[in-house]
Write an enzyme that holds these catalytic residues in place. Structure first.
Site, PDB file in Angstrom:
ATOM      1  CG  ASP A  12      -1.769  -1.260   1.287  1.00  0.00           C
ATOM      2  OD1 ASP A  12      -2.257  -1.706   0.244  1.00  0.00           O
ATOM      3  OD2 ASP A  12      -1.877  -1.824   2.391  1.00  0.00           O
ATOM      4  CE  LYS A  15       3.210  -2.427  -4.369  1.00  0.00           C
ATOM      5  NZ  LYS A  15       2.783  -2.133  -2.989  1.00  0.00           N
ATOM      6  N   GLY A  17       0.145   4.019  -8.736  1.00  0.00           N
ATOM      7  CA  GLY A  17       0.226   5.364  -9.320  1.00  0.00           C
ATOM      8  C   GLY A  17       1.571   5.583  -9.993  1.00  0.00           C
ATOM      9  N   GLY A  39      -4.573  -5.284  -4.074  1.00  0.00           N
ATOM     10  CA  GLY A  39      -5.501  -4.215  -4.429  1.00  0.00           C
ATOM     11  C   GLY A  39      -4.739  -2.964  -4.809  1.00  0.00           C
ATOM     12  CG  HIS A  40      -3.114  -2.298  -8.219  1.00  0.00           C
ATOM     13  ND1 HIS A  40      -3.050  -3.639  -7.979  1.00  0.00           N
ATOM     14  CD2 HIS A  40      -3.183  -2.152  -9.555  1.00  0.00           C
ATOM     15  CE1 HIS A  40      -3.076  -4.285  -9.149  1.00  0.00           C
ATOM     16  NE2 HIS A  40      -3.170  -3.407 -10.102  1.00  0.00           N
ATOM     17  CD  GLN A 232       1.131  -8.878  -2.311  1.00  0.00           C
ATOM     18  OE1 GLN A 232       1.950  -9.511  -2.943  1.00  0.00           O
ATOM     19  NE2 GLN A 232      -0.114  -8.760  -2.719  1.00  0.00           N
ATOM     20  CB  THR A 329      -7.546  -1.530  -2.709  1.00  0.00           C
ATOM     21  OG1 THR A 329      -6.603  -0.550  -2.344  1.00  0.00           O
ATOM     22  CG2 THR A 329      -8.159  -1.176  -4.030  1.00  0.00           C
ATOM     23  N   GLY A 446       4.917  11.758  -4.672  1.00  0.00           N
ATOM     24  CA  GLY A 446       3.461  11.727  -4.838  1.00  0.00           C
ATOM     25  C   GLY A 446       2.826  12.796  -3.954  1.00  0.00           C
ATOM     26  N   GLY A 448      -0.656  13.542  -4.363  1.00  0.00           N
ATOM     27  CA  GLY A 448      -2.107  13.368  -4.489  1.00  0.00           C
ATOM     28  C   GLY A 448      -2.357  12.066  -5.215  1.00  0.00           C
TER      29      GLY A 448
HETATM   30  P1  IMP Z   1      -2.162 -12.853   1.859  1.00  0.00           P
HETATM   31  O1  IMP Z   1      -1.236 -12.301   0.822  1.00  0.00           O
HETATM   32  O2  IMP Z   1      -3.609 -12.663   1.540  1.00  0.00           O
HETATM   33  O3  IMP Z   1      -1.828 -14.280   2.209  1.00  0.00           O
HETATM   34  O4  IMP Z   1      -1.931 -12.029   3.216  1.00  0.00           O
HETATM   35  C1  IMP Z   1      -0.732 -12.132   3.943  1.00  0.00           C
HETATM   36  C2  IMP Z   1      -0.347 -10.799   4.553  1.00  0.00           C
HETATM   37  O5  IMP Z   1      -0.012  -9.874   3.523  1.00  0.00           O
HETATM   38  C3  IMP Z   1      -1.466 -10.136   5.366  1.00  0.00           C
HETATM   39  O6  IMP Z   1      -0.890  -9.401   6.420  1.00  0.00           O
HETATM   40  C4  IMP Z   1      -2.072  -9.179   4.362  1.00  0.00           C
HETATM   41  O7  IMP Z   1      -2.738  -8.105   4.986  1.00  0.00           O
HETATM   42  C5  IMP Z   1      -0.834  -8.714   3.619  1.00  0.00           C
HETATM   43  N1  IMP Z   1      -1.126  -8.256   2.255  1.00  0.00           N
HETATM   44  C6  IMP Z   1      -1.369  -9.022   1.181  1.00  0.00           C
HETATM   45  N2  IMP Z   1      -1.562  -8.260   0.097  1.00  0.00           N
HETATM   46  C7  IMP Z   1      -1.420  -6.992   0.497  1.00  0.00           C
HETATM   47  C8  IMP Z   1      -1.472  -5.741  -0.197  1.00  0.00           C
HETATM   48  O8  IMP Z   1      -1.663  -5.652  -1.409  1.00  0.00           O
HETATM   49  N3  IMP Z   1      -1.264  -4.644   0.582  1.00  0.00           N
HETATM   50  C9  IMP Z   1      -1.000  -4.722   1.910  1.00  0.00           C
HETATM   51  N4  IMP Z   1      -0.937  -5.853   2.579  1.00  0.00           N
HETATM   52  C10 IMP Z   1      -1.138  -6.983   1.876  1.00  0.00           C
END
Ligand code: IMP
Length: 461
Positions: A12, A15, A17, A39-40, A232, A329, A446, A448
């Site tokens: 989060d 990335k 943007g 999620g982005h 991630q 997201t 960044g 905004g």
């Molecule tokens: P998983 O990837 O769903 O197995 O989650 C494992 C860990 O990674 C958890 O703490 C999630 O909240 C974190 N995580 C997975 N994808 C994201 C992301 O895109 N942003 C932030 N945290 C993420």
């Protein structure tokens, strides 16, 4: 050439943007790990797009590749593609035949395991997308790959091996009755076969599958610019993150080679840009030495009770959470918020070999009198300038803070138009501190959520 975009923190960092801004010069955008947990949000020409699997290059008409290091849920893939098409876009997405497929039972097992762990407050706080169970099957050599969907007899063979095992796991290990589950079809071999053979036909019909390594080698040889879009972040990396509070793949720059079939030299000859959020956020459990205020259920020792001393700094955390729109997201969950953690960033800079930085959310911190950073940690009486290797030791680290004068809110669109020099002086002091600590230049800032709200100082292509 290649440019690899890597999150330097806990995901989060914004990335999407930056990928979108730099992606203008890219011909091909590649995801090399993760799946629909990423999620982005991309804002383009006033339109907001929320994606979780499809690379953000799809919004800009690029060729997009989901590499072999990804885990692909075909339901999400086609839902996202259909939604983009309905909005008038024509996304070009190729999927590695070597990528693994997320099946409904992976999601089911992700949920069950989290539930079981939560009985002892040990849950990871996963996104529930089945990511971990799919990578488990990959490592256990019982996975279904995208290439298998194209050959119905292979698909059937794989499912005939895997499904009875999953049924036994659910019934005999977890003691659950399959018929009582919300989605018993997740464990129904024939239903799975019909649905996933259908995806295979669609993938083949739309000529979406590729041998990613070959495809990308050809594109690079033809002189194309290739951008690797990490999902991630470094501290969620299964090897270099805070295990077990990690995702099950390698977001770090080395993953770009392994997860795409492009040689490490080609990735290393290119640029590696670390995306840094000007503060820190975290989804789910795990330590956070610079945490300001938490989220009940995610922050150890914090329950939201105003009498709880952990609640003290909640006001500032709530302010930053709301200003920075720090809500998942994918899941909509509120994110935990803290000051920038510089030992974490030093770790990230070393693991990834950042050649440049993009620092996001400088606007979110505007208006605060004081902005702090965790400059070092103290652990057992010793000062540390990077993260310890075990999560238990990390949890024992106390952040030692440095304080910076805050900067005022301003017309960020003007700043973005005028360039780096137009940033408030105190914000520049903050950025220069980061450059010195991480030995990498700030390429972009960044200010905004929109593409045009980025101060671009250097384009790595
Ligand atoms: P998983 O990837 O769903 O197995 O989650 C494992 C860990 O990674 C958890 O703490 C999630 O909240 C974190 N995580 C997975 N994808 C994201 C992301 O895109 N942003 C932030 N945290 C993420």
């Amino acid at each position: 050439m290649t440019v690899t975009i890597v999150g330097s923190q806990l995901g989060d960092e914004g990335k999407g943007g930056i990928v979108d801004v730099y992606g203008e010069e890219a011909d091909v955008v590649v995801r090399y790990q993760g799946g629909d947990n990423a999620g982005h949000t991309v804002v383009h020409e006033g339109e907001e797009y929320k994606l979780s699997l499809v690379p953000s290059g799809a919004i800009r008409g690029k060729v997009n590749v989901l590499g072999n290091g990804c885990v692909v849920n075909p339901r999400t893939l086609f839902d996202e593609l259909d939604a983009l098409r309905e909005r008038g876009l024509d996304p070009d997405v190729r999927v590695a035949e070597r990528a693994h497929v997320i099946l409904p039972y992976h999601r089911l097992l992700d949920g069950i395991e989290e539930e079981v762990k939560s009985e002892d407050d040990d849950e990871i706080g996963t996104t529930g997308r089945g990511i971990g169970p799919t990578y488990e099957d990959k490592a256990g050599r019982r996975g279904v790959r995208v290439g298998d969907l194209l050959d119905q007899s292979v698909l059937r063979e794989r499912l005939e091996y895997a499904v009875p095992q999953k049924r036994a796991l659910v019934e005999d290990v977890y003691g659950l009755a399959i018929d009582d589950l919300d989605d018993p079809e997740a464990l129904d071999l024939e239903a799975l076969y019909d649905e996933f053979a259908g995806y295979g036909e669609r993938l083949a019909g739309e000529e979406m599958t590729v041998n990613a390594g070959d495809f990308l080698a050809d594109r690079l040889a033809a002189g194309d610019n290739v951008m690797f879009e990490g999902a991630q972040g470094t501290v969620l990396d299964i090897d270099h993150g805070n295990y077990p509070f990690v995702t099950s793949s390698n977001p770090t720059a080395g993953g770009a080679a392994v997860g795409s079939g492009v040689a490490p030299g080609a990735v290393g000859d290119g640029e590696v840009v670390g995306i840094v959020k000007a503060y820190l956020s975290r989804v789910g459990s795990g330590p956070m030495p610079t945490e300001l205020g938490g989220v009940p259920g995610d922050t150890p020792g914090y329950d939201g009770d105003p009498e709880n001393p952990e609640t003290e700094r909640e006001e500032l955390a709530t302010y930053i959470r709301e200003e920075g729109h720090e809500f998942g997201t994918v899941t909509g969950r509120p994110r935990r918020v803290g000051w920038l953690d510089v030992p974490m960033l030093r770790h990230a800079a070393r693991v990834n070999g950042f050649t440049g930085l993009a620092v996001n959310h400088i606007d979110t911190l505007a208006g605060l009198d004081e902005v702090k950073v965790g400059h070092t940690y103290r652990l057992d009486g010793e000062a540390l300038d990077t993260m310890p290797a075990t999560t238990e030791k990390w949890a024992d680290c106390e952040a030692e803070f440095r304080s910076f004068d805050g900067w005022d809110d301003c017309d960020w669109a003007d700043v973005a138009a005028e360039g780096y020099d137009a940033l408030p002086e105190n914000a520049k002091t903050y950025l220069e501190y980061l450059e010195a600590e991480l030995d990498a230049a700030v390429y972009a800032v960044g200010v905004g959520p929109g593409r045009e709200e980025t101060v671009v100082r250097e384009n790595p292509f």
